[in-house]
Design a protein around this motif. Structure first.
Motif, PDB file in Angstrom:
ATOM      1  N   UNK A   1       2.356 -28.127  48.091  1.00  9.73           N
ATOM      2  CA  UNK A   1       2.402 -27.308  49.302  1.00  9.73           C
ATOM      3  C   UNK A   1       3.626 -27.659  50.149  1.00  9.73           C
ATOM      4  N   UNK A   2       3.835 -28.970  50.380  1.00 10.81           N
ATOM      5  CA  UNK A   2       4.955 -29.396  51.210  1.00 10.81           C
ATOM      6  C   UNK A   2       6.298 -29.117  50.550  1.00 10.81           C
ATOM      7  N   UNK A   3       6.403 -29.291  49.245  1.00 10.57           N
ATOM      8  CA  UNK A   3       7.644 -28.987  48.536  1.00 10.57           C
ATOM      9  C   UNK A   3       7.950 -27.496  48.643  1.00 10.57           C
ATOM     10  N   UNK A   4       6.934 -26.653  48.526  1.00  9.53           N
ATOM     11  CA  UNK A   4       7.144 -25.212  48.689  1.00  9.53           C
ATOM     12  C   UNK A   4       7.657 -24.902  50.092  1.00  9.53           C
TER      13      UNK A   4
ATOM     14  N   UNK B   1       9.436 -26.970  52.007  1.00  8.88           N
ATOM     15  CA  UNK B   1      10.823 -27.431  52.062  1.00  8.88           C
ATOM     16  C   UNK B   1      11.767 -26.454  51.369  1.00  8.88           C
ATOM     17  N   UNK B   2      11.311 -25.870  50.273  1.00 11.04           N
ATOM     18  CA  UNK B   2      12.163 -24.939  49.520  1.00 11.04           C
ATOM     19  C   UNK B   2      12.311 -23.594  50.221  1.00 11.04           C
ATOM     20  N   UNK B   3      11.269 -23.142  50.909  1.00  8.65           N
ATOM     21  CA  UNK B   3      11.258 -21.776  51.440  1.00  8.65           C
ATOM     22  C   UNK B   3      11.524 -21.644  52.928  1.00  8.65           C
ATOM     23  N   UNK B   4      11.356 -22.716  53.686  1.00  6.72           N
ATOM     24  CA  UNK B   4      11.538 -22.627  55.128  1.00  6.72           C
ATOM     25  C   UNK B   4      12.720 -23.498  55.529  1.00  6.72           C
ATOM     26  N   UNK B   5      13.777 -22.883  56.049  1.00 15.35           N
ATOM     27  CA  UNK B   5      14.942 -23.690  56.438  1.00 15.35           C
ATOM     28  C   UNK B   5      14.637 -24.568  57.649  1.00 15.35           C
TER      29      UNK B   5
ATOM     30  N   UNK C   1      19.508 -29.346  58.747  1.00 14.89           N
ATOM     31  CA  UNK C   1      19.275 -30.046  57.476  1.00 14.89           C
ATOM     32  C   UNK C   1      19.447 -29.088  56.304  1.00 14.89           C
ATOM     33  N   UNK C   2      20.047 -29.602  55.241  1.00 13.20           N
ATOM     34  CA  UNK C   2      20.136 -28.861  53.989  1.00 13.20           C
ATOM     35  C   UNK C   2      19.503 -29.735  52.920  1.00 13.20           C
TER      36      UNK C   2
END
Length: 153
Positions: free
Chosen positions: A48-51, A53-57, A61-62
């Motif tokens: 859930x958290x990785x999703x 990080x991937x989808x919400x800027x 941070x990049x």
């Protein structure tokens, strides 16, 4: 523009870091059918958290890379008096400033940070003041979160 300067020069204007977060999975009340193991709950929390990080800027941070290669591990939690599992993830990030890294290092699931570049930073007193202020704000928010969490039980 940030007030810090990389010692290497203006070409390296971002801070690159590797941050480890361990997402907790707690035991749910087990029913005859459909109960999840704590390892499965930790893996789902990580996914859930990785999703997110991937989808919400995240402003400032990049996320360059996300490493999910570490195994889920289980420990006994003295506070809850039960076993809990943790699913680690390692984020390779680039930040505009030291202050932006606080968004990740003040999280409850933060475990470790390694600054990859630049090898040295010069921080102005204004950025240091903003950093301390931001740290104080994050600690205040976390304290309020803990008070709400444990007073509602």
């Amino acid at each position: 523009m940030s007030d810090y300067q990389a010692v290497e020069g203006p070409a390296s204007s971002k801070i690159r870091a590797r941050i480890r977060l361990d997402f907790k999975g707690t035991a749910r009340s087990r029913r005859i059918f459909g109960g999840k193991s704590i390892e499965k709950a930790a893996e789902e929390a990580r996914e859930y958290n990785v999703a997110m990080f991937r989808n919400i800027p995240i402003q400032g941070l990049t996320i360059n890379d996300i490493d999910l290669g570490m195994e889920v591990y289980t420990v006994f939690d003295d506070v809850s008096n039960a076993e809990c599992a943790y699913a680690p993830v390692v984020l390779d990030v680039s930040a505009d400033s030291v202050e932006e890294l606080l968004k990740l290092v003040t999280r409850e699931d933060f475990r470790k940070i390694e600054i990859l570049s630049p090898p040295q930073l010069m921080v102005s007193r204004y950025e240091l003041e903003r950093l301390f202020f931001r740290l104080s704000e994050e600690m205040r928010h976390y304290r309020n979160y803990l008070e709400r969490k444990y007073n509602l039980r």
